[in-house]
Design a protein around this motif. Structure first.
Motif, PDB file in Angstrom:
ATOM      1  N   LEU A   1       0.836  -1.208   0.000  1.00  0.00           N
ATOM      2  CA  LEU A   1       0.000   0.000   0.000  1.00  0.00           C
ATOM      3  C   LEU A   1       0.869   1.255   0.000  1.00  0.00           C
ATOM      4  CD1 LEU A   1      -2.862  -1.056   2.429  1.00  0.00           C
ATOM      5  CD2 LEU A   1      -3.097  -0.469  -0.002  1.00  0.00           C
ATOM      6  N   ARG A   2       1.943   1.234   0.746  1.00  0.00           N
ATOM      7  CA  ARG A   2       2.835   2.397   0.804  1.00  0.00           C
ATOM      8  C   ARG A   2       3.455   2.682  -0.556  1.00  0.00           C
ATOM      9  NH1 ARG A   2       5.918   5.529   4.458  1.00  0.00           N
ATOM     10  NH2 ARG A   2       6.678   7.143   3.069  1.00  0.00           N
ATOM     11  N   ARG A   3       3.774   1.632  -1.291  1.00  0.00           N
ATOM     12  CA  ARG A   3       4.373   1.788  -2.624  1.00  0.00           C
ATOM     13  C   ARG A   3       3.429   2.445  -3.624  1.00  0.00           C
ATOM     14  NH1 ARG A   3       6.876  -4.115  -3.798  1.00  0.00           N
ATOM     15  NH2 ARG A   3       8.646  -3.968  -2.406  1.00  0.00           N
ATOM     16  N   THR A   4       2.134   2.375  -3.369  1.00  0.00           N
ATOM     17  CA  THR A   4       1.182   2.948  -4.325  1.00  0.00           C
ATOM     18  C   THR A   4       1.238   4.471  -4.337  1.00  0.00           C
ATOM     19  OG1 THR A   4      -0.672   3.033  -2.752  1.00  0.00           O
ATOM     20  CG2 THR A   4      -0.420   0.999  -4.058  1.00  0.00           C
ATOM     21  N   GLY A   5       1.872   5.073  -3.335  1.00  0.00           N
ATOM     22  CA  GLY A   5       1.937   6.527  -3.251  1.00  0.00           C
ATOM     23  C   GLY A   5       0.649   7.085  -2.673  1.00  0.00           C
TER      24      GLY A   5
ATOM     25  N   TYR B   1      -2.160   6.218  -0.640  1.00  0.00           N
ATOM     26  CA  TYR B   1      -1.811   4.895  -0.116  1.00  0.00           C
ATOM     27  C   TYR B   1      -3.029   3.984  -0.034  1.00  0.00           C
ATOM     28  CZ  TYR B   1       2.166   7.761   1.080  1.00  0.00           C
ATOM     29  OH  TYR B   1       3.201   8.647   1.013  1.00  0.00           O
ATOM     30  N   GLU B   2      -3.658   3.812  -1.175  1.00  0.00           N
ATOM     31  CA  GLU B   2      -4.832   2.952  -1.235  1.00  0.00           C
ATOM     32  C   GLU B   2      -4.853   2.197  -2.551  1.00  0.00           C
ATOM     33  OE1 GLU B   2      -8.269   5.507  -0.894  1.00  0.00           O
ATOM     34  OE2 GLU B   2      -8.422   5.648  -3.064  1.00  0.00           O
ATOM     35  N   SER B   3      -5.680   1.145  -2.560  1.00  0.00           N
ATOM     36  CA  SER B   3      -5.774   0.288  -3.738  1.00  0.00           C
ATOM     37  C   SER B   3      -7.094  -0.459  -3.687  1.00  0.00           C
ATOM     38  CB  SER B   3      -4.614  -0.707  -3.730  1.00  0.00           C
ATOM     39  OG  SER B   3      -4.673  -1.591  -4.813  1.00  0.00           O
ATOM     40  N   SER B   4      -7.494  -0.969  -4.816  1.00  0.00           N
ATOM     41  CA  SER B   4      -8.637  -1.882  -4.819  1.00  0.00           C
ATOM     42  C   SER B   4      -8.112  -3.239  -4.338  1.00  0.00           C
ATOM     43  CB  SER B   4      -9.221  -2.008  -6.221  1.00  0.00           C
ATOM     44  OG  SER B   4      -8.344  -2.745  -7.049  1.00  0.00           O
ATOM     45  N   PRO B   5      -8.984  -4.057  -3.764  1.00  0.00           N
ATOM     46  CA  PRO B   5      -8.531  -5.385  -3.349  1.00  0.00           C
ATOM     47  C   PRO B   5      -7.961  -6.217  -4.499  1.00  0.00           C
ATOM     48  CG  PRO B   5     -10.615  -4.864  -2.305  1.00  0.00           C
ATOM     49  CD  PRO B   5     -10.350  -3.781  -3.324  1.00  0.00           C
ATOM     50  N   SER B   6      -8.559  -6.113  -5.689  1.00  0.00           N
ATOM     51  CA  SER B   6      -8.042  -6.917  -6.805  1.00  0.00           C
ATOM     52  C   SER B   6      -6.644  -6.452  -7.215  1.00  0.00           C
ATOM     53  CB  SER B   6      -9.000  -6.903  -7.993  1.00  0.00           C
ATOM     54  OG  SER B   6      -9.201  -5.593  -8.453  1.00  0.00           O
ATOM     55  N   GLN B   7      -6.414  -5.138  -7.256  1.00  0.00           N
ATOM     56  CA  GLN B   7      -5.067  -4.631  -7.574  1.00  0.00           C
ATOM     57  C   GLN B   7      -4.069  -5.054  -6.505  1.00  0.00           C
ATOM     58  OE1 GLN B   7      -6.197  -0.493  -7.722  1.00  0.00           O
ATOM     59  NE2 GLN B   7      -5.854  -0.387  -9.939  1.00  0.00           N
ATOM     60  N   LEU B   8      -4.487  -4.953  -5.251  1.00  0.00           N
ATOM     61  CA  LEU B   8      -3.611  -5.326  -4.147  1.00  0.00           C
ATOM     62  C   LEU B   8      -3.271  -6.812  -4.205  1.00  0.00           C
ATOM     63  CD1 LEU B   8      -2.203  -4.151  -1.663  1.00  0.00           C
ATOM     64  CD2 LEU B   8      -4.297  -4.547  -0.371  1.00  0.00           C
TER      65      LEU B   8
ATOM     66  N   GLY C   1      -6.273  -1.885  13.112  1.00  0.00           N
ATOM     67  CA  GLY C   1      -6.323  -0.450  12.833  1.00  0.00           C
ATOM     68  C   GLY C   1      -5.256   0.040  11.869  1.00  0.00           C
ATOM     69  N   LEU C   2      -4.617  -0.889  11.131  1.00  0.00           N
ATOM     70  CA  LEU C   2      -3.533  -0.498  10.230  1.00  0.00           C
ATOM     71  C   LEU C   2      -4.023  -0.152   8.829  1.00  0.00           C
ATOM     72  CD1 LEU C   2      -0.918  -3.168  11.359  1.00  0.00           C
ATOM     73  CD2 LEU C   2      -1.190  -0.823  12.184  1.00  0.00           C
ATOM     74  N   ILE C   3      -5.219  -0.642   8.484  1.00  0.00           N
ATOM     75  CA  ILE C   3      -5.847  -0.324   7.198  1.00  0.00           C
ATOM     76  C   ILE C   3      -7.334  -0.097   7.422  1.00  0.00           C
ATOM     77  CG2 ILE C   3      -4.208  -1.666   5.795  1.00  0.00           C
ATOM     78  CD1 ILE C   3      -6.595  -3.755   5.539  1.00  0.00           C
TER      79      ILE C   3
ATOM     80  N   ARG D   1     -20.344  -2.130  -4.272  1.00  0.00           N
ATOM     81  CA  ARG D   1     -19.537  -3.303  -4.638  1.00  0.00           C
ATOM     82  C   ARG D   1     -18.063  -2.958  -4.750  1.00  0.00           C
ATOM     83  NH1 ARG D   1     -22.256  -4.565 -10.070  1.00  0.00           N
ATOM     84  NH2 ARG D   1     -22.121  -2.314  -9.980  1.00  0.00           N
ATOM     85  N   ARG D   2     -17.749  -1.711  -4.974  1.00  0.00           N
ATOM     86  CA  ARG D   2     -16.350  -1.293  -5.165  1.00  0.00           C
ATOM     87  C   ARG D   2     -15.752  -0.882  -3.814  1.00  0.00           C
ATOM     88  NH1 ARG D   2     -15.052  -0.638 -10.619  1.00  0.00           N
ATOM     89  NH2 ARG D   2     -13.283   0.593  -9.987  1.00  0.00           N
ATOM     90  N   VAL D   3     -14.676  -1.572  -3.459  1.00  0.00           N
ATOM     91  CA  VAL D   3     -14.029  -1.360  -2.163  1.00  0.00           C
ATOM     92  C   VAL D   3     -12.642  -0.777  -2.379  1.00  0.00           C
ATOM     93  CG1 VAL D   3     -13.161  -2.548  -0.083  1.00  0.00           C
ATOM     94  CG2 VAL D   3     -15.318  -3.266  -1.127  1.00  0.00           C
ATOM     95  N   ARG D   4     -12.226   0.067  -1.479  1.00  0.00           N
ATOM     96  CA  ARG D   4     -10.864   0.617  -1.483  1.00  0.00           C
ATOM     97  C   ARG D   4     -10.202   0.234  -0.167  1.00  0.00           C
ATOM     98  NH1 ARG D   4      -9.112   1.573  -6.182  1.00  0.00           N
ATOM     99  NH2 ARG D   4      -7.568   2.999  -5.376  1.00  0.00           N
ATOM    100  N   VAL D   5      -8.967  -0.214  -0.244  1.00  0.00           N
ATOM    101  CA  VAL D   5      -8.167  -0.542   0.942  1.00  0.00           C
ATOM    102  C   VAL D   5      -7.174   0.597   1.113  1.00  0.00           C
ATOM    103  CG1 VAL D   5      -6.575  -2.190   1.994  1.00  0.00           C
ATOM    104  CG2 VAL D   5      -8.388  -3.011   0.447  1.00  0.00           C
ATOM    105  N   ARG D   6      -7.151   1.192   2.296  1.00  0.00           N
ATOM    106  CA  ARG D   6      -6.300   2.362   2.523  1.00  0.00           C
ATOM    107  C   ARG D   6      -5.470   2.177   3.796  1.00  0.00           C
ATOM    108  NH1 ARG D   6      -8.066   8.625   2.307  1.00  0.00           N
ATOM    109  NH2 ARG D   6      -7.863   8.162   0.107  1.00  0.00           N
TER     110      ARG D   6
END
Length: 183
Positions: free
Chosen positions: A62-66, A69-76, A98-100, A110-115
């Motif tokens: 997640l940190r690498r994404t800039g 610092y978030e991504s979709s679960p499928s990208q992650l 509590g880290l994400i 349906r669209r989730v973001r992990v941050r």
């Protein structure tokens, strides 16, 4: 000149195997020792930080994404080389710690973001700083010029390995003496 465990290892095996290239054996054995040392230091640091390797990998990815610092679960999952199910199982405990956070995009549940949260960012930074200290300490045995030379030499090996990992390294031109010819 200093002597290490590899010098003793090479001395034994060059007596037993007259075909063994002692320089090659010394290089490969030292790389293996340093790899094990770095991996153990990383595990020890993660243990002290209360993180498991897989948790840290999620935070790092997640940190690498800039920012933000978030991504979709499928990208992650793709970035981590995991199935969607395996990633989902890993995200739960990290979220509970509590880290994400996992949030739904506005307008499409349906669209989730992990941050990465502030706590996740801090956990990543603290661990990365400890790893940096350990690596700096290890490389402290070398001068700045030696570190640059080593980095350049290792780059050459990595480029060759990544070009075709299954292929033998290309032979360099020049005469090669057999061990029996040296006696």
């Amino acid at each position: 000149m200093m002597e290490d465990s590899v010098d003793r290892h090479v001395a034994v095996w060059t007596r037993e195997l007259d075909w063994l290239d002692p320089v090659k054996e010394a290089i490969v054995a030292r790389l293996a020792i340093l790899s094990r040392h770095a991996a153990q230091t990383r595990r020890d640091t993660l243990d002290l930080d209360g993180l498991r390797r897989w948790q840290f990998k999620v935070l790092m990815t997640l940190r690498r994404t800039g920012p933000p610092y978030e991504s979709s679960p499928s990208q992650l999952a793709d970035l981590l080389g995991l199935t969607r199910g395996a990633l989902s199982a890993r995200l739960g405990p990290i979220e509970e710690a509590g880290l994400i956070t996992r949030t739904h995009e506005t307008g499409d549940r349906r669209r989730v973001r992990v941050r990465l949260t502030a706590a996740g960012h801090a956990a990543f930074e603290a661990h990365a700083a400890k790893e940096e200290e350990a690596e700096v300490a290890l490389l402290g045995a070398l001068t700045e010029e030696e570190r640059r030379t080593l980095a350049d030499l290792l780059r050459t090996l990595v480029v060759a390995a990544e070009a075709d990992p299954g292929a033998p390294a290309p032979a360099r031109p020049g005469p090669r003496r057999s061990r029996s010819a040296e006696r």
